[in-house]
Design an enzyme around this catalytic site. Structure first.
Site, mmCIF file in Angstrom:
data_model
loop_
_atom_site.group_PDB
_atom_site.id
_atom_site.type_symbol
_atom_site.label_atom_id
_atom_site.label_comp_id
_atom_site.label_asym_id
_atom_site.label_seq_id
_atom_site.Cartn_x
_atom_site.Cartn_y
_atom_site.Cartn_z
ATOM 1 N N HIS A 92 0.763 -1.084 -0.001
ATOM 2 C CA HIS A 92 -0.011 -0.083 -0.064
ATOM 3 C C HIS A 92 0.906 1.144 -0.017
ATOM 4 C CE1 HIS A 92 -3.606 2.193 0.634
ATOM 5 N NE2 HIS A 92 -3.005 2.763 1.465
ATOM 6 N N GLU B 277 -2.482 -5.305 -4.170
ATOM 7 C CA GLU B 277 -3.345 -5.104 -3.097
ATOM 8 C C GLU B 277 -4.691 -5.706 -3.059
ATOM 9 O OE1 GLU B 277 -2.459 -0.669 -1.746
ATOM 10 O OE2 GLU B 277 -4.719 -1.060 -2.062
ATOM 11 N N ASN C 159 27.153 -21.517 -3.930
ATOM 12 C CA ASN C 159 27.891 -22.823 -4.016
ATOM 13 C C ASN C 159 27.397 -23.732 -3.222
ATOM 14 O OD1 ASN C 159 30.227 -23.077 -5.598
ATOM 15 N ND2 ASN C 159 31.190 -21.176 -4.449
#
Lengths: 679, 154
Positions: free
Chosen positions: A47, A69, A413
Site C-alpha cells: 500500500h 493489493e 555454491n
C-alpha cells in the site's frame, strides 16, 4: 505538478525497504499462509509503495501494486487461500516492482511490461472471488481506465458540454470513507466543500440531503466540473481525514466515443496513507507491527557521506590529540598531560559513538537470502532449510555494502554443489531436507560470518586432481599437501570443480573473487570440510575499516605501520637463527618453519649510515589466514591507534602499501599490506 | 583601494624557478604554496614521485618536478617550495626551486610550445609566454601529473 525531484531519493530508499519487507513477509506467508499479521504487513508495504509511486507519478508501479493489493485484500479477508500459484505470482510482482523501481533509479524509461502480471492478478482475484460478497467484487473490478457510469439528466449533460466548451472537464469522484468513520455526514460535507472550491459540484449520488442524513454506507459519488487536473482533485479529497479512497474518473457523456476521450487520463484509486490512524482502527491486525515500531524507536535518516565526514573529523581529532600528547610528554607539562587524559576519554567515547552510528546489523544483507535460497532450491529441485543466526550482529556500513556479493557466491555454491538432491541424501541416510546455516557473531575485534551446509563436502583428492589437471599446481606439490591445504585450492583463480557449469555457479570465477573481495575488506576466508558431512566457510571481518590498532616499526629512518590484527607476536632473534631453505630465508619458531621477509629489501629502503651490526634482530610474526611470515625490522616503536588514509588516485596500485596514516608529529607513515607482503 | 580588472584575454600565472629557467602554471590550478616539509618516501613508485606529505590531515603525493621534466638536480635550499596544484579533482604537490611571483599576461603573448625546442618533452608544455625580455614556460599539468593514465608501478 509539484516538483518531485527532491523526494526521489526518499522514494527510492523507502520503496527498496518496503520491497525487502515484502520479500521476507511473503516468504513467511508461504510457510504460514494463515498468519494475518504477516498479511497485514504485506498489505501495508504494498500500500505504501502504491501511495508513494502514485504521488511521484510512476503509474506502472502504482497500477501493479494496486492489483496486488486487491489480491492481498482478498487473502486478508479469507476470501482467497494463499495457494502456491498466488504466492508465486506475488513474488513475481515483487520482482517486477524491484525492476521498475530500479529503472526509475537509473532514470531509464522502463521497458518492463507489467501487463501480463496484472492480467494474472485480475484472473486470480476473479477466479476465486466467487465467494466474496458483491460489494467486494465491485471494489476489485474498479480498474484504472474505467469510466463513470452515473446516469446523467439532459440538463446535466448540457452543463457538462458547456463546461467542455470553456475548456473545463467533468469528473466523477468516487469517495470511500474509512471504515468506522464516525461523522460520515461531516466528512461528506467537507468533501463537497472542498470540491466546490476547485470546481462546481453538479450532482451527487446519493443526493446531498441523503448524505447529510448519513443515508449511505461508506461510498458516495460526486460529479464535479473543474478546470483542475484529476490528480489535483484526488489530492484535495484525500487531504480530508478519514477518507479511505478517492477515484477520479473523467465523466463520459452518452454520445462520447469511448476511445477518444479528450478528458485527461483517469487516475486510479489511491488510498491515504495514515499509519497512525490506521493502527488505531485495525488494532487486531497491526499489533505486531506496532510493537516493531516501538522497538526501533526514533531514528533519523542520514546520508552516509555525512557520516563519513563526521568520521574523518573525529579521525583528525584523534591525530591532533596524539600530537598534543607528544608535546606534553616531550616538554614534561603535567597540566597539559592531565588535560589530555581527560580529552582522551572524550575522544575515545566520541570515536566509539561515531563508529556505532556507522554500524549496521548484518541482517540488512542477510534478509535477502531466504528468498534467494528458496528460488534456487526450487530451480534445482532441492529442499533446503536456511537457518540464519546472529543477524543483529553489527558491522561497519562500508563493510556491509561490500559483503553481499561474496556471501551470495558462497550460498550459491552451497546450494548448487554442497547440498545433494533429496533422494541422494536419503540414500546416505541424511535428512532429505538440506540445511544451510548462515551465522554471524562477534569474536574479539572481528565479526565472523559462517556459511555452513550439511551437504556432500569437498573431496580433497578430487580438488588435487583438478588443480593438477588445470596446471595450477604440480603433481609433486599435490602429493605433499594435506587435506586442509588441498581444499584451500578452491580459492585459486580459475578453479572450478563443477562437472557441469550451471547457471548458478561453477564458472570458476567464484571463490577467488570471494577471497579477493574479503581480503580487500581487511578480512579473510577459510574453509573446513568433511566429505559427506558438509562444508563450512568462515569469513573473518574487521569491525571497522577507518581506525585500527597498529604496531609502528622503524626500518632505517622510515616508519611503517603494521595492522595489529595480522600480528601474532614479536620476537628477538640473532642472525644465526636464520636458516636457508631452497634459497629462502626461514626461522624456526616453536617447531614451525616461518619464512622471513626483510622489510628493508622489499621496500628498497636506502641504507642508513649507521649500518646495523647488532647482534639482535627484531622480527614481527604476522599471519594471513593460516600463512605465517616473519618481518625483520630495525626497531619496534610501539602500538598506536591510527586513522587510515588513502594514498589517493595517483598512488593507487602499489600493492604492498595499504594506505597511510598521520603520526603524532605530523609525519606520514605508510601502512603495510601484510597479505601482499608475504606472498 | 585600487581594483584592477582583468580583461578576459589575460591570464594570471604563478611563476617559479627550476634551475635557472622560469616556469609557470595558471593560478587557477594552484591551491597553495608551502615550505618544504617532511616527505615520506613511498616504495615501488616511479623515481619522480618524491613521496607523500601531510597537508592538514590529508595525505598528498608530491612530485619532484625537475626529475619529472628531466632537468638536472639541485640540493634543497631555503627557497625550495612545494606548490600544491589541483588537476581534475586530484591534489598534488610539486617541488620547485623557488616561487618568484604572480603575473598577468595577455593570451596574445603566449606562443605554442613548439618554438622552444628544449630539454623538456613538448607534451609537458602548454605554451611559452613572452613578457618584456623574459620567457615563461607554461606547463601542461594534466600531462605531467598523468591524470587518467595509471602511474606505472615499478
Amino acid at each position: 505538478m509539484m516538483d518531485t525531484n527532491q523526494y526521489m531519493g526518499m522514494f527510492l530508499e523507502e520503496s527498496r525497504e518496503h520491497l525487502q519487507t515484502l520479500n521476507s513477509c511473503v516468504l513467511d506467508l508461504e510457510n504460514d499462509p494463515e498468519n494475518l499479521s504477516v498479511l497485514s504487513e504485506i498489505f501495508r508495504s504494498a500500500h505504501t509503495i502504491k501511495g508513494m509511486s502514485a504521488t511521484m507519478g510512476f503509474t506502472t508501479i502504482a497500477e501493479l501494486t494496486h492489483e496486488m493489493e486487491n489480491i492481498l485484500d482478498l487473502l486478508r479477508k479469507g476470501q482467497l487461500k494463499a495457494s502456491h500459484d498466488i504466492i508465486d505470482t506475488i513474488f513475481r510482482c515483487v520482482d517486477t516492482l524491484e525492476q521498475l523501481v530500479e529503472s526509475v533509479a537509473s532514470n531509464n524509461e522502463s521497458s518492463i511490461d507489467s501487463k501480463p502480471l496484472i492480467i494474472k492478478l485480475k484472473a486470480l482475484a476473479k477466479g476465486e472471488a466467487v465467494l466474496s460478497t458483491p460489494v467486494k467484487a465491485e471494489a476489485v473490478s474498479i480498474a484504472p481506465g474505467a469510466s463513470s457510469s452515473i446516469e446523467l439528466s439532459d440538463t446535466e449533460i448540457a452543463v457538462i458540454k458547456k463546461a467542455r466548451d470553456q475548456g473545463m472537464q467533468a469528473y466523477e469522484v468516487q469517495v470511500s470513507l474509512r471504515e468506522g468513520c464516525l461523522l460520515k455526514s461531516a466528512r461528506s460535507y467537507m468533501v463537497m466543500n472542498a470540491l466546490d472550491e476547485i470546481g462546481e459540484v453538479i450532482k451527487s449520488i446519493p443526493a446531498v440531503e441523503e448524505l447529510e442524513k448519513e443515508n449511505f454506507s461508506l461510498n458516495f459519488q460526486v460529479i464535479v466540473i473543474s478546470g483542475s487536473e484529476a490528480e489535483k482533485i484526488q489530492h484535495t479529497v484525500l487531504s480530508i481525514s478519514e477518507i479511505d479512497q478517492a477515484v477520479v474518473l473523467p465523466c463520459i457523456l452518452p454520445n462520447d466515443a469511448t476511445g477518444e476521450i479528450i478528458a485527461p487520463k483517469s487516475i486510479e484509486p489511491m488510498k491515504k496513507d495514515d499509519e497512525a490512524e490506521r493502527a488505531g482502527n485495525v488494532l487486531v491486525h497491526t499489533q505486531t507491527t506496532v510493537e516493531k515500531k516501538n522497538k526501533s524507536g526514533q531514528s533519523v535518516r542520514v546520508d552516509i557521506d555525512k557520516l563519513d565526514t563526521l568520521l574523518n573529523l573525529v579521525g583528525e581529532l584523534v591525530i591532533n590529540k596524539t600530537r598534543l600528547e607528544q608535546i606534553g610528554l616531550t616538554h614534561k607539562l603535567t597540566d597539559l598531560v592531565e588535560t589530555i587524559e581527560q580529552m582522551d576519554r572524550v575522544t575515545t567515547d566520541l570515536q566509539a559513538v561515531v563508529m556505532k552510528v556507522r554500524m549496521v546489523p548484518v541482517g540488512q544483507v542477510f534478509n535477502r537470502f531466504p528468498r534467494m535460497v528458496r528460488d534456487l532450491s526450487r530451480d534445482l529441485n532441492k529442499e533446503i532449510n536456511l537457518i540464519i543466526q546472529g543477524e543483529e550482529t553489527e558491522l561497519d556500513r562500508t563493510v556491509i555494502d561490500e559483503i553481499g556479493d561474496p556471501l551470495v557466491h558462497l550460498l550459491r555454491n552451497s546450494i548448487d554443489h554442497g547440498i545433494e538432491h533429496p533422494n541422494e541424501r536419503e540414500e546416505k541416510g541424511k535428512n532429505p531436507i538440506g540445511e544451510i546455516r548462515l551465522i554471524a557473531r562477534h569474536e574479539g575485534n572481528n565479526v565472523i560470518i559462517m556459511v555452513e551446509d550439511d551437504g556432500k563436502g569437498i573431496n580433497a583428492d578430487i580438488i588435487k586432481r583438478k588443480a593438477v589437471e588445470k596446471g595450477l599446481i604440480s603433481q609433486g606439490e599435490a602429493d605433499a599437501m594435506d587435506a586442509n591445504e588441498a581444499v584451500r585450492l578452491v580459492f585459486l583463480p580459475g578453479f572450478s570443480t563443477a562437472a557441469v557449469v550451471t547457471d548458478v555457479s561453477g564458472r570458476g570465477v567464484g571463490m577467488d573473487a570471494v577471497k579477493n573481495k574479503i581480503e580487500s575488506l581487511g578480512g579473510m576466508v577459510d574453509v573446513e570440510t568433511k566429505v559427506n558431512e558438509g562444508s563450512k566457510f568462515k569469513i573473518r571481518l574487521p569491525l571497522t575499516l577507518a581506525i585500527i590498532q597498529a604496531l609502528l616499526v622503524k626500518v632505517s629512518e622510515e616508519i611503517y605501520a603494521i595492522p595489529l590484527g595480522s600480528i601474532d607476536s614479536t620476537i628477538n632473534i640473532i642472525p644465526s637463527d636464520i636458516k636457508t631453505v631452497q634459497n629462502k630465508e626461514v626461522i624456526l619458531l616453536r617447531g614451525q618453519i616461518i619464512p622471513i621477509v626483510r622489510l628493508a629489501d622489499v621496500l628498497n629502503i636506502p641504507d642508513s649510515d649507521n649500518q646495523h651490526t647488532e647482534e639482535e634482530l627484531f622480527v614481527v610474526i604476522v599471519h594471513i589466514g593460516e600463512q605465517r611470515a616473519g618481518i625483520i625490522v630495525d626497531n619496534l616503536i610501539g602500538q598506536q591507534e591510527i586513522v587510515i588514509k588513502s594514498l589517493g588516485k595517483l598512488l593507487a596500485g602499489i600493492k604492498i602499501i595499504a594506505g597511510a596514516t598521520i603520526l603524532g608529529n605530523g609525519q606520514v607513515a605508510l601502512i603495510l599490506d601484510i597479505g601482499s607482503l608475504i606472498q | 583601494m585600487l581594483e584592477k580588472s582583468y580583461a578576459s584575454s589575460e591570464v594570471q600565472l604563478v611563476v617559479f624557478k627550476l634551475g635557472k629557467e622560469e616556469y609557470s602554471v595558471s593560478i587557477l590550478q594552484v591551491q597553495e604554496i608551502k615550505r618544504i616539509t617532511d616527505i615520506t618516501r613511498v616504495p615501488h613508485t616511479p623515481d619522480y614521485i618524491k613521496g607523500v606529505i601531510n597537508l592538514r590531515g590529508s595525505v598528498l603525493p608530491v612530485i619532484d618536478l625537475k626529475k619529472r621534466l628531466n632537468l638536472p638536480q639541485q640540493v634543497l635550499t631555503e627557497d625550495t617550495r612545494i606548490i600544491i596544484v589541483k588537476v581534475d579533482e586530484l591534489s598534488v604537490g610539486m617541488i620547485v626551486d623557488a616561487v618568484s611571483e604572480v603575473m598577468t599576461i595577455d593570451q596574445e603573448n603566449i606562443d605554442s610550445p613548439d618554438v622552444v625546442a628544449g630539454s623538456v618533452a613538448a607534451s609537458y608544455l602548454s605554451g611559452v609566454g613572452k613578457l618584456d625580455n623574459r620567457l615563461l614556460i607554461l606547463l601542461n599539468l594534466e600531462e605531467i601529473i598523468g591524470v587518467g593514465q595509471e602511474t606505472k608501478v615499478v
